[in-house]
Design a protein around this motif. Structure first.
Motif, mmCIF file in Angstrom:
data_model
loop_
_atom_site.group_PDB
_atom_site.id
_atom_site.type_symbol
_atom_site.label_atom_id
_atom_site.label_comp_id
_atom_site.label_asym_id
_atom_site.label_seq_id
_atom_site.Cartn_x
_atom_site.Cartn_y
_atom_site.Cartn_z
ATOM 1 N N LYS A 70 59.750 86.247 39.806
ATOM 2 C CA LYS A 70 59.171 85.334 39.018
ATOM 3 C C LYS A 70 59.991 84.896 37.795
ATOM 4 C CE LYS A 70 54.857 86.313 38.017
ATOM 5 N NZ LYS A 70 53.629 86.970 37.985
ATOM 6 N N LEU A 116 54.057 79.776 37.993
ATOM 7 C CA LEU A 116 53.034 79.663 38.796
ATOM 8 C C LEU A 116 51.668 79.149 38.242
ATOM 9 C CD1 LEU A 116 53.285 83.304 40.610
ATOM 10 C CD2 LEU A 116 54.387 81.081 41.472
ATOM 11 N N GLN A 128 47.528 80.550 41.397
ATOM 12 C CA GLN A 128 48.555 81.440 42.052
ATOM 13 C C GLN A 128 48.863 82.700 41.546
ATOM 14 O OE1 GLN A 128 51.837 78.594 41.759
ATOM 15 N NE2 GLN A 128 52.003 78.283 44.019
ATOM 16 N N GLU A 129 48.657 83.048 40.334
ATOM 17 C CA GLU A 129 48.809 84.185 39.753
ATOM 18 C C GLU A 129 47.703 85.046 40.097
ATOM 19 O OE1 GLU A 129 51.071 85.653 37.929
ATOM 20 O OE2 GLU A 129 52.115 83.909 36.752
ATOM 21 N N ALA A 189 45.760 84.746 42.883
ATOM 22 C CA ALA A 189 45.785 85.314 44.285
ATOM 23 C C ALA A 189 47.007 86.406 44.446
ATOM 24 C CB ALA A 189 46.424 84.044 45.009
ATOM 25 N N LEU A 190 48.088 86.161 43.383
ATOM 26 C CA LEU A 190 48.955 87.199 43.809
ATOM 27 C C LEU A 190 48.562 88.334 43.416
ATOM 28 C CD1 LEU A 190 52.270 87.522 44.476
ATOM 29 C CD2 LEU A 190 52.662 86.897 42.129
ATOM 30 N N LEU A 196 44.485 83.866 52.724
ATOM 31 C CA LEU A 196 44.779 82.971 51.387
ATOM 32 C C LEU A 196 44.588 81.513 51.933
ATOM 33 C CD1 LEU A 196 46.167 82.542 48.633
ATOM 34 C CD2 LEU A 196 48.237 82.883 49.636
ATOM 35 N N LYS A 238 51.094 78.205 48.512
ATOM 36 C CA LYS A 238 50.647 79.398 49.123
ATOM 37 C C LYS A 238 52.125 80.088 49.561
ATOM 38 C CE LYS A 238 48.466 77.396 52.287
ATOM 39 N NZ LYS A 238 48.597 76.056 52.138
ATOM 40 N N VAL A 251 53.646 82.548 47.179
ATOM 41 C CA VAL A 251 52.831 83.715 46.902
ATOM 42 C C VAL A 251 53.016 84.854 47.952
ATOM 43 C CG1 VAL A 251 50.228 84.719 47.090
ATOM 44 C CG2 VAL A 251 50.958 82.603 45.666
ATOM 45 N N SER A 306 41.085 84.915 49.318
ATOM 46 C CA SER A 306 41.736 84.345 48.027
ATOM 47 C C SER A 306 41.835 82.964 48.169
ATOM 48 C CB SER A 306 42.998 84.958 47.893
ATOM 49 O OG SER A 306 42.922 86.369 47.424
ATOM 50 N N ILE A 319 43.520 79.206 46.306
ATOM 51 C CA ILE A 319 44.157 78.313 45.383
ATOM 52 C C ILE A 319 43.584 76.973 45.546
ATOM 53 C CG2 ILE A 319 46.339 77.601 44.860
ATOM 54 C CD1 ILE A 319 47.729 80.054 46.200
#
Length: 506
Positions: A49, A56, A60-61, A63-64, A81, A89, A92, A235, A237
């Motif tokens: 990262k 991100l 995204q953060e 979801a990750l 996702l 995506k 991630v 999840s 995004i």
């Protein structure tokens, strides 16, 4: 007090939720109740990262962090996702693969096409090259070319079995890998293109169930996702990375004059250094479909017509060999053939930042969600981008309805809204990922309308299913109900019913 139709919906939903729960139990039984590998070392993720050339987005953060939390549990993750075309995506998923590699596990990234697989490979390699040498994961591509050469294939298989490959990117070829060192994570991109059977094949030789991350840019309205994917967590995004522009979309009703205007807009774009996609619904002409444009003939016609002056055209379709496709894309990217005439093979995974105009021929032959996917191929760079959707001429039967439907894309740029509009217009048949053949779908239109009116029905059914399943186990009544709804099929000598293709999507 429930009316009989209420009762029917409850039953149908109950069986769908039950089917999903039975799948999960089935998976554990398949692996002798083994726990998944816990993936808990996140050092590589933080290092990667820090070296990414961008931050991100907060979606995204989130979801990750959801994915990484799942990986650190002994139960196998099953997460979908979803996010619009271009929302990021893949990054991630790539970071999740690094978590696996950093924790001593292998990761597999499955893509539906060779084209997409090679792009994922490039993404992973770009990240890997930035990492310190001693931490760099070994990334391999298992492509058709590799599997067609016995020696190369054996070498890659050997490396996978001995754990000398940390991350494998592959198309369906990966389903035939005989032995894995320690496969901990499987990422399935554009998951609706992989059937249940293929996933079962992948899982059958493994000592422990891998964590599964399914990705899709074909948004699934939440209610439908819950039914279709019972045991799955979601999840989403929503945010787009900065710098992605909306693609101005215009429905063009077919006429000589209108076509002339579109072609001159294309010519102007080419003069200013842009690239153009022209998408046709067919690869080659079909006498049964009169008036439907096909990529091969359209390419010959436009090349011969000299419409675009000195600017050359390229041709790309699904029936071409992998290496030919790669050469065509290279010429397009380099600007040698700045016009690319293509079948829907361009729907996913082509990333050409200079591409700024897309013309879709016979746009009425595509679903709205698919058109939204297609137009996501332009507007990836700094150029203002446009998409022209050719609609049938005024005198064509049904042209008004077709044009009306396409206009949704002029107004909306949100994949979820578009998918829901498509669903209202076309009904839910397609979302299951299988055309129901002859059998009535597990969902009647009536049930669908009721669901829209009372989404809590679904929650009730899921709660009821969760409560009932432990008591029922694999009782014959439950099996009978699930079989009766066509949600399952029994395999020879197997205690647990197996989900029918396309029902659970898992």
């Amino acid at each position: 007090s429930m009316s009989s139709s209420d009762d029917l919906s409850q039953q149908q939903l109950l069986s769908a939720a039950a089917a999903a729960a039975a799948y999960t139990t089935g998976q554990q039984q398949q692996h002798g109740g083994a726990a998944a590998y816990q993936i808990s070392n996140m050092d590589l993720v933080s290092t990667a990262k820090a070296v990414l050339p961008y931050d991100l987005t907060s979606d995204q953060e989130i979801a990750l962090s959801e994915v990484l939390a799942d990986l650190d549990r002994p139960q196998a993750m099953l997460r979908l996702l979803q996010g619009d075309v271009g929302c990021g995506k893949t990054v991630v998923a790539a970071l999740a693969c690094l978590a696996a590699a950093g924790s001593g596990c292998q990761a597999l990234m499955l893509a539906p096409t060779e084209l997409l697989a090679s792009q994922h490979l490039a993404t992973l390699q770009r990240i890997a090259e930035e990492l310190p040498l001693n931490k760099r994961p070994r990334v391999e591509l298992l492509s058709r070319i590799v599997t067609s050469r016995a020696k190369e294939k054996e070498a890659v298989y050997g490396a996978i079995a001995e754990g000398r490959v940390d991350i494998l990117v592959s198309t369906q070829a990966a389903l035939f890998v005989p032995k894995w060192g320690k496969l901990g994570l499987v990422v399935v991109d554009e998951q609706h293109k992989f059937g249940v059977k293929q996933r079962e094949k992948l899982l059958q030789n493994l000592p422990a169930p891998p964590h599964m991350l399914l990705m899709t840019a074909t948004p699934i309205p939440r209610t439908l996702a819950l039914v279709t994917y019972g045991g799955l967590v979601l999840s989403t995004i929503v945010q787009m990375p900065p710098g992605r522009s909306k693609v101005a979309t215009k429905v063009v009703v077919e006429s000589k004059q209108a076509r002339h205007e579109v072609y001159s807009a294309i010519h102007d774009e080419l003069v200013s250094g842009g690239r153009v996609y022209i998408v046709c619904p067919l690869v080659s002409e079909n006498e049964d479909l009169e008036g439907v444009r096909a990529a091969t003939e359209e390419y010959e016609r436009l090349q011969a017509s000299g419409l675009f002056g000195d600017f050359k055209c390229g041709l790309l379709h699904g029936k071409m060999k992998g290496e030919d496709k790669a050469a065509v894309l290279k010429a397009f990217s380099a600007g040698e053939t700045p016009v690319l005439i293509a079948s829907t093979v361009v729907e996913v995974g082509i990333d050409e930042p200079e591409a700024s105009i897309m013309l879709v021929e016979n746009a009425d032959r595509f679903g709205l969600a698919q058109l939204h996917q297609l137009r996501g191929r332009v507007g990836r760079g700094s150029r203002a981008s446009r998409c022209f959707l050719m609609a049938p001429p005024d005198d064509w039967e049904g042209s008004e309805r077709a044009t009306e439907r396409l206009r949704v894309l002029e107004k909306s740029h949100n994949g979820l809204h578009i998918a829901e509009a498509d669903l209202k217009i076309r009904g839910p048949g397609d979302v299951w990922g299988t055309k129901q053949s002859g059998k009535a779908s597990a969902f009647s239109t009536m049930t669908w309308q009721e669901l829209e009116a009372a989404p809590q029905l679904l929650e009730h059914a899921r709660a009821a299913a969760a409560e009932l399943l432990p008591q029922l186990g694999s009782k014959p009544e439950l099996k009978a109900a699930l079989l009766a709804y066509g949600l399952m099929s029994l395999k020879e000598g197997q205690q647990l019913p197996v989900l029918r293709d396309g029902v659970s999507g898992v």
